[in-house]
Design a protein around this motif. Structure first.
Motif, mmCIF file in Angstrom:
data_model
loop_
_atom_site.group_PDB
_atom_site.id
_atom_site.type_symbol
_atom_site.label_atom_id
_atom_site.label_comp_id
_atom_site.label_asym_id
_atom_site.label_seq_id
_atom_site.Cartn_x
_atom_site.Cartn_y
_atom_site.Cartn_z
ATOM 1 N N HIS A 191 10.747 -20.295 -0.857
ATOM 2 C CA HIS A 191 10.033 -20.021 -2.094
ATOM 3 C C HIS A 191 9.567 -18.404 -2.388
ATOM 4 O O HIS A 191 9.074 -17.968 -1.214
ATOM 5 N N ILE A 192 9.640 -17.758 -3.327
ATOM 6 C CA ILE A 192 9.169 -16.610 -3.628
ATOM 7 C C ILE A 192 8.285 -16.380 -4.756
ATOM 8 O O ILE A 192 8.443 -17.403 -5.857
ATOM 9 N N VAL A 193 7.558 -15.436 -5.083
ATOM 10 C CA VAL A 193 6.872 -15.099 -6.382
ATOM 11 C C VAL A 193 7.245 -13.637 -6.758
ATOM 12 O O VAL A 193 7.556 -12.905 -5.689
ATOM 13 N N TYR A 194 6.840 -13.386 -7.847
ATOM 14 C CA TYR A 194 7.312 -12.068 -8.504
ATOM 15 C C TYR A 194 5.816 -11.533 -9.213
ATOM 16 O O TYR A 194 5.156 -12.449 -9.973
ATOM 17 N N ALA A 195 5.125 -10.448 -8.689
ATOM 18 C CA ALA A 195 3.868 -9.749 -9.173
ATOM 19 C C ALA A 195 4.386 -8.508 -9.981
ATOM 20 O O ALA A 195 4.910 -7.903 -9.182
ATOM 21 N N GLY A 196 3.803 -8.472 -10.866
ATOM 22 C CA GLY A 196 3.779 -7.242 -11.774
ATOM 23 C C GLY A 196 3.778 -7.300 -13.234
ATOM 24 O O GLY A 196 3.739 -8.482 -13.841
ATOM 25 N N GLY A 226 1.244 -7.299 -15.000
ATOM 26 C CA GLY A 226 0.050 -7.894 -15.243
ATOM 27 C C GLY A 226 0.131 -9.385 -15.266
ATOM 28 O O GLY A 226 -0.814 -10.197 -15.383
ATOM 29 N N VAL A 227 1.250 -9.905 -14.394
ATOM 30 C CA VAL A 227 1.383 -11.448 -14.324
ATOM 31 C C VAL A 227 1.874 -11.619 -12.691
ATOM 32 O O VAL A 227 2.311 -10.911 -12.120
ATOM 33 N N LEU A 228 1.361 -13.025 -12.480
ATOM 34 C CA LEU A 228 2.001 -13.475 -11.202
ATOM 35 C C LEU A 228 2.838 -14.831 -11.594
ATOM 36 O O LEU A 228 2.169 -15.723 -12.147
ATOM 37 N N LEU A 229 4.135 -14.589 -11.226
ATOM 38 C CA LEU A 229 5.074 -15.504 -11.577
ATOM 39 C C LEU A 229 5.079 -16.588 -10.512
ATOM 40 O O LEU A 229 6.016 -15.950 -9.500
ATOM 41 N N CYS A 230 4.424 -17.498 -10.371
ATOM 42 C CA CYS A 230 4.343 -18.222 -8.894
ATOM 43 C C CYS A 230 4.789 -19.435 -8.828
ATOM 44 O O CYS A 230 4.657 -20.323 -7.565
ATOM 45 N N GLY A 231 5.696 -19.923 -9.641
ATOM 46 C CA GLY A 231 6.482 -21.217 -9.589
ATOM 47 C C GLY A 231 5.577 -22.449 -9.366
ATOM 48 O O GLY A 231 4.777 -22.683 -10.032
ATOM 49 N N ASP A 232 5.914 -23.173 -8.221
ATOM 50 C CA ASP A 232 5.083 -24.196 -7.717
ATOM 51 C C ASP A 232 4.225 -24.004 -6.420
ATOM 52 O O ASP A 232 4.044 -24.881 -5.697
ATOM 53 N N THR A 233 4.008 -22.762 -6.062
ATOM 54 C CA THR A 233 3.078 -22.603 -5.049
ATOM 55 C C THR A 233 1.512 -22.578 -5.422
ATOM 56 O O THR A 233 0.967 -23.399 -4.742
ATOM 57 N N LEU A 234 1.287 -21.754 -6.547
ATOM 58 C CA LEU A 234 -0.206 -21.807 -6.922
ATOM 59 C C LEU A 234 -0.195 -22.393 -8.210
ATOM 60 O O LEU A 234 0.646 -21.712 -9.158
ATOM 61 N N SER A 247 -5.080 -12.065 -2.464
ATOM 62 C CA SER A 247 -5.658 -10.735 -2.041
ATOM 63 C C SER A 247 -5.158 -9.802 -3.393
ATOM 64 O O SER A 247 -5.382 -8.723 -3.467
ATOM 65 N N LEU A 248 -4.372 -10.369 -4.093
ATOM 66 C CA LEU A 248 -3.866 -9.666 -5.213
ATOM 67 C C LEU A 248 -4.959 -9.392 -6.289
ATOM 68 O O LEU A 248 -5.917 -10.007 -6.580
ATOM 69 N N PRO A 249 -4.602 -8.463 -7.358
ATOM 70 C CA PRO A 249 -5.804 -8.029 -8.369
ATOM 71 C C PRO A 249 -6.080 -9.266 -9.184
ATOM 72 O O PRO A 249 -5.463 -10.081 -9.676
ATOM 73 N N GLY A 250 -7.487 -9.370 -9.382
ATOM 74 C CA GLY A 250 -8.028 -10.603 -10.089
ATOM 75 C C GLY A 250 -7.438 -10.672 -11.255
ATOM 76 O O GLY A 250 -7.631 -11.828 -11.871
ATOM 77 N N ASN A 251 -6.942 -9.576 -12.054
ATOM 78 C CA ASN A 251 -6.737 -9.587 -13.467
ATOM 79 C C ASN A 251 -5.315 -10.092 -13.883
ATOM 80 O O ASN A 251 -5.150 -10.300 -14.978
ATOM 81 N N LEU A 252 -4.505 -10.469 -12.754
ATOM 82 C CA LEU A 252 -3.320 -10.984 -12.789
ATOM 83 C C LEU A 252 -3.195 -12.209 -13.556
ATOM 84 O O LEU A 252 -4.218 -13.179 -13.243
ATOM 85 N N LEU A 253 -2.327 -12.542 -14.495
ATOM 86 C CA LEU A 253 -2.313 -13.928 -14.968
ATOM 87 C C LEU A 253 -1.471 -14.791 -14.293
ATOM 88 O O LEU A 253 -0.312 -14.421 -14.031
ATOM 89 N N VAL A 254 -2.020 -15.964 -13.995
ATOM 90 C CA VAL A 254 -1.155 -16.701 -13.062
ATOM 91 C C VAL A 254 -0.332 -17.533 -13.905
ATOM 92 O O VAL A 254 -0.789 -18.440 -14.777
#
Length: 254
Positions: free
Chosen positions: A115-120, A122-130, A155-162
């Motif tokens: 599993h991977i995620v993509y961060a950038g 303003g978003v955190l594209l996190c699939g089924d991890t979080l 640990s990522l910036p708190g303003n990211l949209l999950v």
């Protein structure tokens, strides 16, 4: 960048991101029809597909979309995803020209090993991890792996949209309340979720900072979660606390 959750299948979300010039990307298209409908309605051109993991409800529409639109498909280095045109790994950066976007790739084993995620953007594209107020089941990884993955995300910036893969927030919240019944931030979040769902609106995205305040799986070192774990015989270390939480959630039915 505009961020749009597209409902799909029983409770999945496909994430559509697009700019003001009409260029779009989609993340985890479990089916193609909702994507095609959204592209048509918004007059968008699909330029890329991003995949987080190999489960069918996240990839089954990717082949059709790639064939119709002739776009690259970014995916983890996992032979079970045969539709990939670009394999990406932990630490890679994806730079798209259209829509103009840049994402950091992070490996987050736990739900699956690849599993991977993509961060950038303003978003955190996190699939089924979080998930909002929860996390994915451990189909392939260990509690230690999943906790380490979640701590990386925390640990990522708190303003990211999950931007997660399923509409599980209300059910997750019912479990979270049994763990931290006195958590005021959780109570407020659940009121918000109830209002959104009553209007048939998505409960996500939520900010990562909100998840840090409400999500017990990101709060294994908080006093409330430690107290719950102590009552369940698992207060010794963070991995044991996480494992106890995940095991309890696996059989939670309220």
């Amino acid at each position: 960048m505009h961020v749009v959750p597209l409902p799909a299948l029983a409770d999945n979300y496909i994430w559509l991101l697009h700019d003001d010039s009409g260029h779009a990307l989609v993340v985890d298209p479990g089916e193609a029809v909702p994507v095609e409908a959204a592209l048509h309605a918004r007059k968008l051109k699909l330029c890329a597909i991003l995949l987080t993991h190999h489960h069918n409800d996240h990839i089954d529409g990717a082949g059709t979309l790639r064939n119709v639109h002739d776009v690259p498909v970014y995916a983890p280095d996992d032979e079970r995803i045969t539709i990939a045109t670009h394999r990406v790994r932990d630490g890679d950066a994806i730079a798209l020209a259209q829509p103009s976007a840049r994402f950091q790739v992070m490996a987050v084993p736990g739900h699956t090993l690849s599993h991977i995620v993509y961060a950038g953007e303003g978003v955190l594209l996190c699939g089924d991890t979080l998930f909002s107020l929860g996390c994915g089941r451990l189909f392939e990884g260990t509690p230690a792996q999943m906790l380490a993955s979640l701590q990386r995300l925390a640990s990522l910036p708190g303003n990211l949209l999950v931007c997660c893969g399923h509409e599980y927030t209300a059910a997750n919240g019912r479990f979270a309340q049994t763990v931290e019944p006195d958590n005021a931030a959780l109570r407020q979040r659940l009121e918000e979720v109830a209002q959104l769902r009553a209007k048939h609106q998505p409960s996500v995205p939520a900010t990562l900072s909100s998840e840090l305040a409400c999500n017990p799986f990101l709060r294994v070192n908080s006093e409330g979660v430690i107290d719950w774990c102590r009552r369940h015989g698992a207060a010794n270390d963070p991995v044991a606390r996480f494992a106890a939480l995940r095991s309890a959630k696996d059989v939670f039915t309220a």
